[in-house]
Write a protein that holds these residues in place. Structure first.
Motif, PDB file in Angstrom:
ATOM      1  N   ALA A  74      11.432  -4.034  17.329  1.00 53.58           N
ATOM      2  CA  ALA A  74      10.528  -3.435  16.344  1.00 53.58           C
ATOM      3  C   ALA A  74       9.123  -4.013  16.496  1.00 53.58           C
ATOM      4  O   ALA A  74       8.131  -3.281  16.432  1.00 53.58           O
ATOM      5  CB  ALA A  74      11.058  -3.687  14.932  1.00 53.58           C
TER       6      ALA A  74
ATOM      7  N   ARG B 220       7.551  -2.491  19.640  1.00 57.58           N
ATOM      8  CA  ARG B 220       7.133  -1.105  19.360  1.00 57.58           C
ATOM      9  C   ARG B 220       5.830  -1.099  18.582  1.00 57.58           C
ATOM     10  O   ARG B 220       4.947  -0.285  18.799  1.00 57.58           O
ATOM     11  CB  ARG B 220       8.200  -0.383  18.529  1.00 57.58           C
ATOM     12  CG  ARG B 220       9.454  -0.027  19.270  1.00 57.58           C
ATOM     13  CD  ARG B 220      10.227   1.049  18.520  1.00 57.58           C
ATOM     14  NE  ARG B 220      10.735   0.616  17.225  1.00 57.58           N
ATOM     15  CZ  ARG B 220      11.913   0.036  17.033  1.00 57.58           C
ATOM     16  NH1 ARG B 220      12.709  -0.183  18.059  1.00 57.58           N
ATOM     17  NH2 ARG B 220      12.310  -0.296  15.831  1.00 57.58           N
TER      18      ARG B 220
ATOM     19  N   LEU C  89       3.914  11.099   7.912  1.00 55.51           N
ATOM     20  CA  LEU C  89       4.543  11.033   6.591  1.00 55.51           C
ATOM     21  C   LEU C  89       3.767  11.947   5.648  1.00 55.51           C
ATOM     22  O   LEU C  89       2.577  11.744   5.408  1.00 55.51           O
ATOM     23  CB  LEU C  89       4.541   9.587   6.069  1.00 55.51           C
ATOM     24  CG  LEU C  89       5.333   8.609   6.926  1.00 55.51           C
ATOM     25  CD1 LEU C  89       5.444   7.258   6.232  1.00 55.51           C
ATOM     26  CD2 LEU C  89       6.719   9.139   7.225  1.00 55.51           C
TER      27      LEU C  89
ATOM     28  N   LYS D 110       3.587  12.470   2.505  1.00 56.54           N
ATOM     29  CA  LYS D 110       3.047  12.050   1.211  1.00 56.54           C
ATOM     30  C   LYS D 110       1.825  11.157   1.373  1.00 56.54           C
ATOM     31  O   LYS D 110       1.138  10.858   0.389  1.00 56.54           O
ATOM     32  CB  LYS D 110       4.120  11.306   0.416  1.00 56.54           C
ATOM     33  CG  LYS D 110       5.144  12.248  -0.177  1.00 56.54           C
ATOM     34  CD  LYS D 110       6.257  11.468  -0.803  1.00 56.54           C
ATOM     35  CE  LYS D 110       7.560  12.239  -0.693  1.00 56.54           C
ATOM     36  NZ  LYS D 110       8.686  11.331  -0.486  1.00 56.54           N
TER      37      LYS D 110
ATOM     38  N   LEU E 189      -0.550   2.976   9.016  1.00 55.48           N
ATOM     39  CA  LEU E 189       0.834   2.521   8.884  1.00 55.48           C
ATOM     40  C   LEU E 189       1.252   1.464   9.911  1.00 55.48           C
ATOM     41  O   LEU E 189       1.807   0.428   9.532  1.00 55.48           O
ATOM     42  CB  LEU E 189       1.766   3.735   8.932  1.00 55.48           C
ATOM     43  CG  LEU E 189       3.019   3.669   8.065  1.00 55.48           C
ATOM     44  CD1 LEU E 189       2.710   3.270   6.643  1.00 55.48           C
ATOM     45  CD2 LEU E 189       3.724   5.018   8.094  1.00 55.48           C
TER      46      LEU E 189
ATOM     47  N   ILE F  28      -0.081  -1.795   8.948  1.00 51.20           N
ATOM     48  CA  ILE F  28       0.565  -2.398   7.777  1.00 51.20           C
ATOM     49  C   ILE F  28       1.765  -3.209   8.227  1.00 51.20           C
ATOM     50  O   ILE F  28       1.962  -4.352   7.808  1.00 51.20           O
ATOM     51  CB  ILE F  28       0.982  -1.303   6.777  1.00 51.20           C
ATOM     52  CG1 ILE F  28      -0.256  -0.767   6.070  1.00 51.20           C
ATOM     53  CG2 ILE F  28       1.982  -1.856   5.762  1.00 51.20           C
ATOM     54  CD1 ILE F  28      -0.009   0.407   5.179  1.00 51.20           C
ATOM     55  N   TYR F  29       2.554  -2.623   9.173  1.00 47.13           N
ATOM     56  CA  TYR F  29       3.712  -3.368   9.664  1.00 47.13           C
ATOM     57  C   TYR F  29       3.283  -4.516  10.571  1.00 47.13           C
ATOM     58  O   TYR F  29       4.039  -5.446  10.791  1.00 47.13           O
ATOM     59  CB  TYR F  29       4.683  -2.425  10.380  1.00 47.13           C
ATOM     60  CG  TYR F  29       5.340  -1.470   9.428  1.00 47.13           C
ATOM     61  CD1 TYR F  29       6.148  -1.947   8.404  1.00 47.13           C
ATOM     62  CD2 TYR F  29       5.130  -0.097   9.518  1.00 47.13           C
ATOM     63  CE1 TYR F  29       6.737  -1.089   7.509  1.00 47.13           C
ATOM     64  CE2 TYR F  29       5.720   0.775   8.625  1.00 47.13           C
ATOM     65  CZ  TYR F  29       6.524   0.274   7.618  1.00 47.13           C
ATOM     66  OH  TYR F  29       7.096   1.120   6.730  1.00 47.13           O
ATOM     67  N   GLY F  30       2.050  -4.429  11.109  1.00 51.10           N
ATOM     68  CA  GLY F  30       1.541  -5.505  11.946  1.00 51.10           C
ATOM     69  C   GLY F  30       0.735  -6.530  11.180  1.00 51.10           C
ATOM     70  O   GLY F  30       0.078  -7.375  11.782  1.00 51.10           O
ATOM     71  N   SER F  31       0.770  -6.423   9.844  1.00 51.74           N
ATOM     72  CA  SER F  31       0.084  -7.389   8.973  1.00 51.74           C
ATOM     73  C   SER F  31      -1.403  -7.541   9.317  1.00 51.74           C
ATOM     74  O   SER F  31      -1.902  -8.637   9.524  1.00 51.74           O
ATOM     75  CB  SER F  31       0.750  -8.765   9.039  1.00 51.74           C
ATOM     76  OG  SER F  31       2.111  -8.652   8.786  1.00 51.74           O
TER      77      SER F  31
ATOM     78  N   MET G  58       4.515  -6.378   6.514  1.00 51.16           N
ATOM     79  CA  MET G  58       4.221  -5.603   5.314  1.00 51.16           C
ATOM     80  C   MET G  58       4.295  -6.512   4.102  1.00 51.16           C
ATOM     81  O   MET G  58       5.268  -7.210   3.899  1.00 51.16           O
ATOM     82  CB  MET G  58       5.224  -4.469   5.169  1.00 51.16           C
ATOM     83  CG  MET G  58       4.835  -3.511   4.080  1.00 51.16           C
ATOM     84  SD  MET G  58       6.070  -2.243   3.841  1.00 51.16           S
ATOM     85  CE  MET G  58       7.433  -3.164   3.200  1.00 51.16           C
TER      86      MET G  58
ATOM     87  N   ASN H 151       2.103  -3.926  -0.619  1.00 48.21           N
ATOM     88  CA  ASN H 151       2.245  -2.609   0.007  1.00 48.21           C
ATOM     89  C   ASN H 151       3.538  -1.942  -0.413  1.00 48.21           C
ATOM     90  O   ASN H 151       3.581  -0.739  -0.668  1.00 48.21           O
ATOM     91  CB  ASN H 151       2.238  -2.764   1.529  1.00 48.21           C
ATOM     92  CG  ASN H 151       0.825  -2.827   2.059  1.00 48.21           C
ATOM     93  OD1 ASN H 151      -0.010  -2.026   1.671  1.00 48.21           O
ATOM     94  ND2 ASN H 151       0.560  -3.802   2.904  1.00 48.21           N
TER      95      ASN H 151
ATOM     96  N   GLU I 264       6.283   6.823  -4.390  1.00 49.37           N
ATOM     97  CA  GLU I 264       7.566   7.532  -4.367  1.00 49.37           C
ATOM     98  C   GLU I 264       7.965   7.964  -5.774  1.00 49.37           C
ATOM     99  O   GLU I 264       8.412   9.089  -5.992  1.00 49.37           O
ATOM    100  CB  GLU I 264       8.670   6.624  -3.801  1.00 49.37           C
ATOM    101  CG  GLU I 264       8.797   6.655  -2.305  1.00 49.37           C
ATOM    102  CD  GLU I 264       8.971   8.057  -1.766  1.00 49.37           C
ATOM    103  OE1 GLU I 264       9.770   8.827  -2.336  1.00 49.37           O
ATOM    104  OE2 GLU I 264       8.288   8.392  -0.783  1.00 49.37           O
TER     105      GLU I 264
ATOM    106  N   ARG J   8       9.035   5.303  10.424  1.00 46.99           N
ATOM    107  CA  ARG J   8       8.564   3.952  10.118  1.00 46.99           C
ATOM    108  C   ARG J   8       9.119   2.938  11.114  1.00 46.99           C
ATOM    109  O   ARG J   8       8.423   2.030  11.557  1.00 46.99           O
ATOM    110  CB  ARG J   8       8.976   3.558   8.691  1.00 46.99           C
ATOM    111  CG  ARG J   8       8.169   4.275   7.607  1.00 46.99           C
ATOM    112  CD  ARG J   8       8.620   3.843   6.230  1.00 46.99           C
ATOM    113  NE  ARG J   8       7.954   4.599   5.184  1.00 46.99           N
ATOM    114  CZ  ARG J   8       6.751   4.309   4.688  1.00 46.99           C
ATOM    115  NH1 ARG J   8       6.101   3.273   5.165  1.00 46.99           N
ATOM    116  NH2 ARG J   8       6.203   5.044   3.749  1.00 46.99           N
TER     117      ARG J   8
ATOM    118  N   ALA K  24       8.430  -0.742  11.875  1.00 49.19           N
ATOM    119  CA  ALA K  24       9.097  -1.307  10.710  1.00 49.19           C
ATOM    120  C   ALA K  24      10.398  -1.954  11.161  1.00 49.19           C
ATOM    121  O   ALA K  24      11.156  -1.364  11.913  1.00 49.19           O
ATOM    122  CB  ALA K  24       9.388  -0.213   9.685  1.00 49.19           C
TER     123      ALA K  24
ATOM    124  N   GLN L 194      11.343  -2.525   1.368  1.00 48.25           N
ATOM    125  CA  GLN L 194      10.695  -1.351   0.774  1.00 48.25           C
ATOM    126  C   GLN L 194      11.625  -0.657  -0.220  1.00 48.25           C
ATOM    127  O   GLN L 194      11.239  -0.363  -1.356  1.00 48.25           O
ATOM    128  CB  GLN L 194      10.291  -0.368   1.870  1.00 48.25           C
ATOM    129  CG  GLN L 194       9.564   0.846   1.292  1.00 48.25           C
ATOM    130  CD  GLN L 194       9.443   1.973   2.293  1.00 48.25           C
ATOM    131  OE1 GLN L 194       9.397   1.747   3.491  1.00 48.25           O
ATOM    132  NE2 GLN L 194       9.399   3.185   1.792  1.00 48.25           N
TER     133      GLN L 194
END
Lengths: 234, 458
Positions: A80, A83, A97, A99, A108, A111-114, B1, B5, B13, B367, B372, B380
């Motif tokens: 992960a 990636r 996404l 929404k 995004l 965000i996962y990579g801080s 994360m 967040n 959601e 994600r 993720a 989350q």
């Protein structure tokens, strides 16, 4: 050392008691800055190859090296992280996404990579500029056309400055005119020094890339390298 | 994360599925509000009971009563006819030997339950709960406070004067209730007739009630002042007020000697006077001395009673213990019921989270594809579930306030429910915990999804 080195990669599944060899001994090197296409009919194993190249899956056997790290035995969380940092994906169905706004979608991976929120904003803006969508930042994906959505996906793939970008049938869901524009964007990225791998079943699309790898029955059936071919003729 | 967040994602959601989220939260809202309301009710009960306990003299009060021959020790039953009963000589003995006793009074009492007990004034009649003949010190012992006039004193007692001090309940019946008439009648100097004997009122106690009851009464008096047509707005005392307060308000105190002379001396039907007392009331300096004091009093009384144990002790400790048991039981059963409703709320959250993640398999795949990890997806989903529970918990605290106001409007004044901070923290904490537990399984289910399968999912 090449950017990616695959040595005798095999991948097999159990399907209804039957063992299916999706990849049957693939060895492949990808150099930095290359633009290649992986082509083959459906069921040939090209998607499996892309999943392994893209660290979405691990091979059953064989060794794999990416950017100086051996990763065929890596754990799920290590994959992960790879990636996130070294690989960008562009999918046929865009996979944004719905929404989240365009900017949020592009942010995004960071965000996962801080990455700090200030840097996230700057980098996502720069990536959107690169694909020409800086004035659509606040829109929702549903408010954009297919081509624009794919550009957002490309911006998302670019934003963490990956070593290699995989595009799985990136024009498959677009009309031919828009598809050409997307391909042109890939060429532009290639000219800027990006490493790109395009997965497709369409020989016409594969024809635009300098290097072409044909997969059939889980093996590399044919390799055409325009640069080498040119040298031969010369 | 970061967690932040996660909270933002969770909130968006929840916002995206407003109606569904509210329905989900409803379980938690009901659970939290019932937990808080239950605890408020029990707290109100406890307050009411403890107020009554204090009104009756607190834990330091001991009462000695004559014991029924049937309840005397077996080996002494045959001596029942030799039992002297409680007498003034006992009081003298205790006065000189019971140094653990701080205050002591003998009492001769007539009660509403023993025989017909009537008090009249002109054409009005009332039945007091007790008429007690005591010494002046009983004012403190019985936790009485004089509001008007004075308590009878040693001279009144020595001279056997026919004077009395009355509670406001007696006044209300004989001279008019201020919550009806709007004016406080102070009947000092009036002569009332107790069981056919005239007594002059020389003092009146203050009105006893719980804090809330007093407030309501004051408001009712004010209202009655402005409303002179005679309709009663506030139903005072009757049934709503605590029994302990009603007893105190319907109490008449007279000097002991007067009581004995007027009601216990020889009459034509019963020519021999009755020197026995109804009870002895005493106070000890502190609760820790309760057991030594009881032993001391017992020793002294066994001497004066020729070793016959024809007396028994009544302490408020049994009562206090009873209060604690009742409160603990109520708290336990109410807590279990409220906890069950919270768990049901948690199951609701789990259900919705499972539905939500099966709707979002593809999103989870995306994600995961862009970096993720199993842990971030897990966090989350867990945070989403906790955020629902937190919102439900906050709304539940709001709902509990409304609920408690509602219950308070028709519960007795002295049992008025009281919301405690502890109950709020407990209920909120419990709801967050339920949210976390409910989110655990869906979060695990979502986090172990394989990215490729999740991306292929339609």
């Amino acid at each position: 050392m090449s950017l990616v080195e695959l040595r005798d990669i095999r991948k097999s599944y159990q399907l209804g008691g039957e063992t299916i060899h999706a990849l049957d001994g693939v060895s492949l090197d990808v150099e930095e800055g290359e633009f290649l296409s992986i082509i083959g009919p459906s069921g040939s194993g090209k998607s499996t190859l892309m999943h392994i190249l893209g660290c979405l899956d691990s091979p059953t056997s064989g060794t794999m090296q990416l950017d100086g790290t051996m990763i065929h035995n890596a754990s799920q969380s290590q994959l992960a992280a790879i990636r996130n940092k070294k690989i960008g994906f562009v999918f046929q169905f865009f996979n944004l996404l719905p929404k989240l706004s365009v900017t949020q979608n592009v942010e995004l991976p960071m965000i996962y990579g801080s990455v700090s929120s200030k840097e996230r904003r700057e980098r996502s803006m720069r990536a959107l500029e690169m694909v020409g969508l800086e004035n659509r930042a606040k829109h929702r994906p549903s408010q954009l056309s297919g081509g624009q959505q794919q550009r957002v996906a490309i911006a998302r793939a670019l934003v963490n400055d990956p070593k290699i970008i995989f595009a799985d049938e990136p024009t498959g869901n677009l009309d031919s005119h828009t598809g050409e524009a997307i391909l042109e964007l890939f060429h532009e990225l290639h000219r800027k020094g990006r490493t790109l791998a395009l997965v497709t079943h369409d020989p016409e699309i594969a024809a635009v890339t300098p290097r072409k790898i044909e997969i059939r029955d889980g093996k590399i059936a044919d390799q055409v390298d325009a640069r080498l071919a040119g040298m031969d003729r010369g | 994360m970061s967690i932040w967040n996660g909270i933002i994602i969770g909130l968006s959601e929840i916002w995206a599925h407003k109606f569904r989220s509210v329905l989900t939260m409803l379980g938690i809202i009901l659970g939290v509000s019932s937990l808080v309301a239950m605890s408020a009710l029990v707290q109100g009960m406890e307050n009411g009971m403890k107020e009554a306990l204090v009104a009756m003299g607190g834990l330091e009060k001991i009462e000695i009563e004559p014991r029924d021959p049937d309840e005397m020790p077996l080996h002494q039953r045959h001596l029942a006819d030799q039992a002297p009963g409680l007498r003034l000589s006992d009081v003298k003995a205790l006065d000189s030997n019971g140094y653990l006793i701080s205050e002591l009074t003998p009492a001769v009492e007539m009660s509403r339950w023993g025989n017909d007990l009537t008090v009249t004034y002109q054409d009005k009649m009332t039945e007091p709960f007790f008429v007690s003949g005591t010494w002046p010190v009983s004012l403190e012992l019985m936790e009485h406070t004089i509001d008007h006039g004075r308590m009878f004193n040693e001279i009144d007692n020595e001279e056997v004067r026919s004077v009395c001090v009355i509670g406001t309940g007696i006044r209300d019946q004989l001279f008019g209730d201020p919550t009806v008439t709007g004016e406080e009648v102070i009947p000092l100097g009036e002569v009332i007739v107790i069981q056919g004997q005239p007594f002059t009122i020389i003092g009146m106690f203050e009105h006893y009630d719980s804090q809330d009851g007093l407030k309501k009464r004051a408001a009712a008096i004010e209202a009655a002042k402005n409303n002179q047509d005679g309709t009663q707005i506030y139903k005072a005392d009757r049934g709503r007020s605590n029994f302990a307060f009603r007893i105190k308000n319907n109490h008449i105190l007279v000097p002991l000697n007067t009581m004995i002379m007027k009601f216990r001396s020889g009459t034509e039907e019963n020519p021999v006077s009755d020197p026995r007392l109804s009870n002895l009331q005493m106070k000890i300096p502190s609760v820790e001395l309760l057991n030594p004091a009881l032993m001391q009093v017992r020793n002294v009384l066994l001497m004066t009673h020729n070793g016959i144990e024809d007396f028994s002790f009544r302490t408020q400790e049994d009562w206090a213990e009873g209060i604690n048991t009742t409160i603990n039981n109520a708290r336990m059963s109410g807590g279990v019921i409220a906890a069950i409703s919270l768990v049901v709320g948690g199951i609701g959250i789990m259900n919705i989270m499972l539905a939500s993640i099966s709707e979002r398999v593809r999103e989870i795949g995306i994600r995961k594809a862009i970096g993720a990890t199993t842990a971030t997806v897990f966090i989350q989903i867990l945070i989403e579930s906790i955020v629902i529970a937190i919102f439900g918990g906050i709304a539940g605290l709001g709902a509990s306030y409304v609920l408690v106001q509602l219950i308070g409007s028709f519960s007795p004044d002295e049992n008025k429910p009281v919301i405690t901070l502890g109950a709020m923290i407990l209920a909120f904490g419990f709801s967050v915990m339920v949210g976390a537990l409910a989110g655990l399984y869906p979060a695990i289910k979502a986090s172990v999804l394989h990215p490729i399968q999740a991306l292929r999912y339609d």
